[in-house]
Design a protein around this motif. Sequence first.
Motif, short mmCIF file in Angstrom:
data_model
loop_
_atom_site.label_atom_id
_atom_site.label_comp_id
_atom_site.label_asym_id
_atom_site.label_seq_id
_atom_site.Cartn_x
_atom_site.Cartn_y
_atom_site.Cartn_z
N UNK A 217 54.12 28.98 23.70
CA UNK A 217 52.87 29.61 24.11
C UNK A 217 53.18 30.67 25.16
N UNK A 218 52.75 31.89 24.91
CA UNK A 218 52.97 32.98 25.86
C UNK A 218 51.99 32.89 27.03
N UNK A 219 50.70 32.66 26.71
CA UNK A 219 49.70 32.50 27.77
C UNK A 219 48.48 31.78 27.22
N UNK A 220 47.70 31.24 28.11
CA UNK A 220 46.44 30.60 27.75
C UNK A 220 45.31 31.36 28.45
N UNK A 221 44.25 31.66 27.69
CA UNK A 221 43.16 32.47 28.22
C UNK A 221 41.90 31.64 28.39
N UNK A 222 41.21 31.91 29.50
CA UNK A 222 39.96 31.22 29.83
C UNK A 222 38.80 32.19 29.66
N UNK A 223 37.64 31.65 29.26
CA UNK A 223 36.50 32.48 28.88
C UNK A 223 35.52 32.69 30.02
N UNK A 224 35.11 33.95 30.19
CA UNK A 224 33.96 34.28 31.03
C UNK A 224 33.01 35.12 30.18
N UNK A 225 31.75 35.13 30.57
CA UNK A 225 30.73 35.75 29.73
C UNK A 225 30.90 37.24 29.57
N UNK A 226 31.19 37.94 30.67
CA UNK A 226 31.20 39.40 30.62
C UNK A 226 32.08 39.97 31.72
N UNK A 227 32.15 41.29 31.80
CA UNK A 227 33.02 41.96 32.75
C UNK A 227 32.58 41.72 34.20
N UNK A 228 31.29 41.63 34.41
CA UNK A 228 30.79 41.36 35.76
C UNK A 228 31.32 40.01 36.27
N UNK A 229 31.23 38.99 35.42
CA UNK A 229 31.72 37.67 35.80
C UNK A 229 33.23 37.70 35.99
N UNK A 230 33.91 38.46 35.15
CA UNK A 230 35.35 38.57 35.26
C UNK A 230 35.78 39.16 36.61
N UNK A 231 35.09 40.21 37.04
CA UNK A 231 35.42 40.82 38.32
C UNK A 231 35.16 39.87 39.48
N UNK A 232 34.15 39.03 39.35
CA UNK A 232 33.89 38.02 40.38
C UNK A 232 35.04 37.02 40.45
N UNK A 233 35.54 36.61 39.29
CA UNK A 233 36.67 35.69 39.24
C UNK A 233 37.91 36.34 39.81
N UNK A 234 38.16 37.59 39.45
CA UNK A 234 39.34 38.30 39.95
C UNK A 234 39.33 38.37 41.47
N UNK A 235 38.19 38.72 42.04
CA UNK A 235 38.08 38.81 43.49
C UNK A 235 38.33 37.45 44.14
N UNK A 236 37.76 36.40 43.58
CA UNK A 236 37.94 35.07 44.15
C UNK A 236 39.40 34.64 44.10
N UNK A 237 40.09 34.93 43.01
CA UNK A 237 41.50 34.58 42.89
C UNK A 237 42.35 35.38 43.88
N UNK A 238 42.08 36.67 43.99
CA UNK A 238 42.84 37.50 44.91
C UNK A 238 42.58 37.11 46.35
N UNK A 239 41.35 36.76 46.67
CA UNK A 239 41.02 36.31 48.03
C UNK A 239 41.74 35.02 48.38
N UNK A 240 42.10 34.26 47.35
CA UNK A 240 42.81 33.00 47.56
C UNK A 240 44.32 33.22 47.60
#
Length: 314
Positions: A217-240
């Motif tokens: 397996x190269x990678x496993x992908x998790x689902x978010x509804x849309x780009x807005x939600x994705x950017x929220x996740x990205x910010x939270x991960x980077x803040x961590x």
Amino acid sequence: MITQIKGLHHVTSMAADARINNDFFTKALGLRRVKKTVNFDAPDVYHLYYGDEVGTPGSVMTYFPFPHISRGRPGTGEVGTTLFSVPEGSLGYWQERLAGLEIDGLKADEAFGEKRLHFAGPDGDGFALVEVKDDDRAPWTHGGIDADHAIRGFHSVSMRLRDEGATKELLTFMGYQAVESKDGVTRLIVPGGNTAHTIDLETLPSINRAALGAGSVHHVAFAVENREKQLEVRKALMDTGYQVTPVIDRDYFWAIYFRTPGGVLFEIATNEPGFDRDEDTAHLGEALKLPTQHEHLRALLNKHLQPLEETVQA
């Protein structure tokens, strides 16, 4: 805590032969090929997607078939098993079907109260079918397997780790909750997620690290509804403190990637726009679809890429 993630989106693996890979998923497992495109970073290599009728997030297994790639070495720091949901009472059918096709690695067992049938893919890939009661996802039934037995989508992935601690902490931050631990395996589930909402963490402290290759397996992908939600996740991960890629347009979803403490590569992918953005549902996966930046290579790629069927599709 992140609340935008709803479960699995897709799982992407490596293979050695495109036609063998295509036959296995569309004929042996009866899934639909929902997209035939190329690796964005290596356009001379296919990127093949298999799933339900429309490629619903949580149903899609994808592959990069690199000709002549060496087989991967199983170990820790990877997804060891990808598990698919099938109807309750259907494993006898699958045991007979896969045995008749001389599929390797058949082994029945039970975990967390669920009956499973393990088997190997063409490159030694680790798979299992899990009987799930009342999985109401609509299956693809034009691949030779009727609705009483057909795969519904993912059940879960099982990750092999030297130490589960940091990965469990990450998944908890991503909205997963640990529900049970048994025999060195911890199960986590996203409450209120999609049906592909389960992750198992298998702790193997004395096992060497995996080496990527065919069957890995190269990678496993998790689902978010849309780009807005994705950017929220990205910010939270980077803040961590996680190093997360910029958003990348993959034509059928937008993606961000980051490496986990246990070594597994995670992706966060949007449910939009979907696999019907460039071909209608009736003909998904038939034509070779190229990202805009590689369209000028079409004539060359049509000659270079291995035909997936006896005759090349238009």
